[in-house]
Write a protein that holds these residues in place. Structure first.
Motif, PDB file in Angstrom:
ATOM      1  N   ARG A 178     -53.003  96.618 108.812  1.00 39.45           N
ATOM      2  CA  ARG A 178     -53.583  95.485 109.537  1.00 39.45           C
ATOM      3  C   ARG A 178     -53.276  94.253 108.694  1.00 39.45           C
ATOM      4  O   ARG A 178     -53.707  94.163 107.543  1.00 39.45           O
ATOM      5  CB  ARG A 178     -55.079  95.671 109.697  1.00 39.45           C
ATOM      6  CG  ARG A 178     -55.759  94.547 110.442  1.00 39.45           C
ATOM      7  CD  ARG A 178     -57.239  94.897 110.650  1.00 39.45           C
ATOM      8  NE  ARG A 178     -57.857  93.937 111.505  1.00 39.45           N
ATOM      9  CZ  ARG A 178     -58.878  93.160 111.127  1.00 39.45           C
ATOM     10  NH1 ARG A 178     -59.386  93.272 109.917  1.00 39.45           N
ATOM     11  NH2 ARG A 178     -59.389  92.298 111.963  1.00 39.45           N
ATOM     12  N   LEU A 179     -52.509  93.329 109.242  1.00 41.63           N
ATOM     13  CA  LEU A 179     -52.155  92.077 108.579  1.00 41.63           C
ATOM     14  C   LEU A 179     -52.988  90.984 109.230  1.00 41.63           C
ATOM     15  O   LEU A 179     -52.946  90.818 110.451  1.00 41.63           O
ATOM     16  CB  LEU A 179     -50.653  91.810 108.763  1.00 41.63           C
ATOM     17  CG  LEU A 179     -50.107  90.439 108.395  1.00 41.63           C
ATOM     18  CD1 LEU A 179     -50.292  90.138 106.920  1.00 41.63           C
ATOM     19  CD2 LEU A 179     -48.628  90.355 108.782  1.00 41.63           C
ATOM     20  N   TYR A 180     -53.756  90.263 108.429  1.00 41.54           N
ATOM     21  CA  TYR A 180     -54.665  89.288 109.029  1.00 41.54           C
ATOM     22  C   TYR A 180     -54.921  88.107 108.102  1.00 41.54           C
ATOM     23  O   TYR A 180     -54.643  88.147 106.911  1.00 41.54           O
ATOM     24  CB  TYR A 180     -55.989  89.950 109.424  1.00 41.54           C
ATOM     25  CG  TYR A 180     -56.745  90.578 108.271  1.00 41.54           C
ATOM     26  CD1 TYR A 180     -57.815  89.913 107.679  1.00 41.54           C
ATOM     27  CD2 TYR A 180     -56.403  91.826 107.770  1.00 41.54           C
ATOM     28  CE1 TYR A 180     -58.515  90.485 106.632  1.00 41.54           C
ATOM     29  CE2 TYR A 180     -57.097  92.401 106.729  1.00 41.54           C
ATOM     30  CZ  TYR A 180     -58.149  91.721 106.157  1.00 41.54           C
ATOM     31  OH  TYR A 180     -58.838  92.286 105.099  1.00 41.54           O
ATOM     32  N   ARG A 181     -55.466  87.060 108.705  1.00 40.74           N
ATOM     33  CA  ARG A 181     -55.845  85.842 107.999  1.00 40.74           C
ATOM     34  C   ARG A 181     -57.354  85.679 108.139  1.00 40.74           C
ATOM     35  O   ARG A 181     -57.893  85.736 109.248  1.00 40.74           O
ATOM     36  CB  ARG A 181     -55.129  84.646 108.616  1.00 40.74           C
ATOM     37  CG  ARG A 181     -55.466  83.316 107.995  1.00 40.74           C
ATOM     38  CD  ARG A 181     -54.546  82.223 108.502  1.00 40.74           C
ATOM     39  NE  ARG A 181     -53.175  82.567 108.138  1.00 40.74           N
ATOM     40  CZ  ARG A 181     -52.132  82.422 108.959  1.00 40.74           C
ATOM     41  NH1 ARG A 181     -52.293  81.935 110.167  1.00 40.74           N
ATOM     42  NH2 ARG A 181     -50.916  82.746 108.564  1.00 40.74           N
ATOM     43  N   LEU A 182     -58.024  85.495 107.013  1.00 37.79           N
ATOM     44  CA  LEU A 182     -59.467  85.291 107.057  1.00 37.79           C
ATOM     45  C   LEU A 182     -59.792  83.970 107.740  1.00 37.79           C
ATOM     46  O   LEU A 182     -59.022  83.013 107.644  1.00 37.79           O
ATOM     47  CB  LEU A 182     -60.056  85.291 105.645  1.00 37.79           C
ATOM     48  CG  LEU A 182     -60.031  86.627 104.918  1.00 37.79           C
ATOM     49  CD1 LEU A 182     -60.566  86.454 103.497  1.00 37.79           C
ATOM     50  CD2 LEU A 182     -60.850  87.664 105.664  1.00 37.79           C
ATOM     51  N   GLY A 183     -60.936  83.939 108.417  1.00 39.43           N
ATOM     52  CA  GLY A 183     -61.389  82.702 109.041  1.00 39.43           C
ATOM     53  C   GLY A 183     -61.988  81.765 108.010  1.00 39.43           C
ATOM     54  O   GLY A 183     -62.320  82.171 106.897  1.00 39.43           O
ATOM     55  N   ASP A 184     -62.107  80.510 108.375  1.00 39.85           N
ATOM     56  CA  ASP A 184     -62.710  79.532 107.475  1.00 39.85           C
ATOM     57  C   ASP A 184     -64.190  79.814 107.299  1.00 39.85           C
ATOM     58  O   ASP A 184     -64.857  80.327 108.207  1.00 39.85           O
ATOM     59  CB  ASP A 184     -62.543  78.119 108.044  1.00 39.85           C
ATOM     60  CG  ASP A 184     -61.098  77.666 108.035  1.00 39.85           C
ATOM     61  OD1 ASP A 184     -60.343  78.122 107.149  1.00 39.85           O
ATOM     62  OD2 ASP A 184     -60.721  76.873 108.921  1.00 39.85           O
ATOM     63  N   ALA A 233     -64.191  84.363 112.565  1.00 44.49           N
ATOM     64  CA  ALA A 233     -63.574  85.690 112.611  1.00 44.49           C
ATOM     65  C   ALA A 233     -62.151  85.628 112.072  1.00 44.49           C
ATOM     66  O   ALA A 233     -61.478  84.602 112.161  1.00 44.49           O
ATOM     67  CB  ALA A 233     -63.570  86.214 114.039  1.00 44.49           C
ATOM     68  N   ALA A 234     -61.697  86.732 111.522  1.00 47.66           N
ATOM     69  CA  ALA A 234     -60.328  86.825 111.025  1.00 47.66           C
ATOM     70  C   ALA A 234     -59.349  86.803 112.195  1.00 47.66           C
ATOM     71  O   ALA A 234     -59.670  87.244 113.300  1.00 47.66           O
ATOM     72  CB  ALA A 234     -60.160  88.104 110.215  1.00 47.66           C
TER      73      ALA A 234
END
Length: 135
Positions: free
Chosen positions: A24-30, A44-45
């Motif tokens: 799972r490749l993801y970007r964290l939310g602010d 949310a990510a």
């Protein structure tokens, strides 16, 4: 189809067969603060990719020890290969996260990696993302 295109198609199929992990490749939310409730409410990510991958330690990684947050951590480099024709709406960037969710090697499950860079090439057999383990 040219000889080159046929060779690349064979190489890309062979590379895909080596992709035994699921990631799972993801970007964290602010980080956020809800003024009405007085609580932290991070966004949310954003999932950039979920699917097959090959997660392989770099052959030149020696496990560099660094200090982070007043504790010592060891940085180990990995190459994460995705299918060459993977399409994403947003390209991953430095600091995005990769979690290994399944693997035939149970020791790799739950491995968390931080993206450091990525590589593109029209003659590559896979899309390679470079990352590090900061444990």
């Amino acid at each position: 189809m040219s000889d080159l295109e046929a060779t690349l198609a064979e190489g890309r199929l062979a590379a895909r067969e080596l992709m035994r992990e699921t990631i799972r490749l993801y970007r964290l939310g602010d980080d956020g603060f809800d003024w009405s409730t007085g609580t932290d409410t991070p966004e949310a990510a954003t999932v950039l990719y979920e699917g097959p991958a090959r997660v392989k330690p770099s052959t030149q990684s020696r496990g560099e020890e660094v200090e982070a947050g007043e504790q010592n951590v060891t940085l180990r480099e990995y190459t994460v290969s995705l299918p060459w024709d993977t399409w994403v709406t947003e390209l991953p960037g430095v600091g995005d996260l990769i979690d290994v969710t399944t693997s035939p090697d149970e020791r790799m499950v739950a491995l968390r990696l931080w993206v450091t860079s990525e590589g593109f090439s029209s003659t590559a057999t896979a899309w390679r993302i470079f990352a590090e383990d900061r444990s």
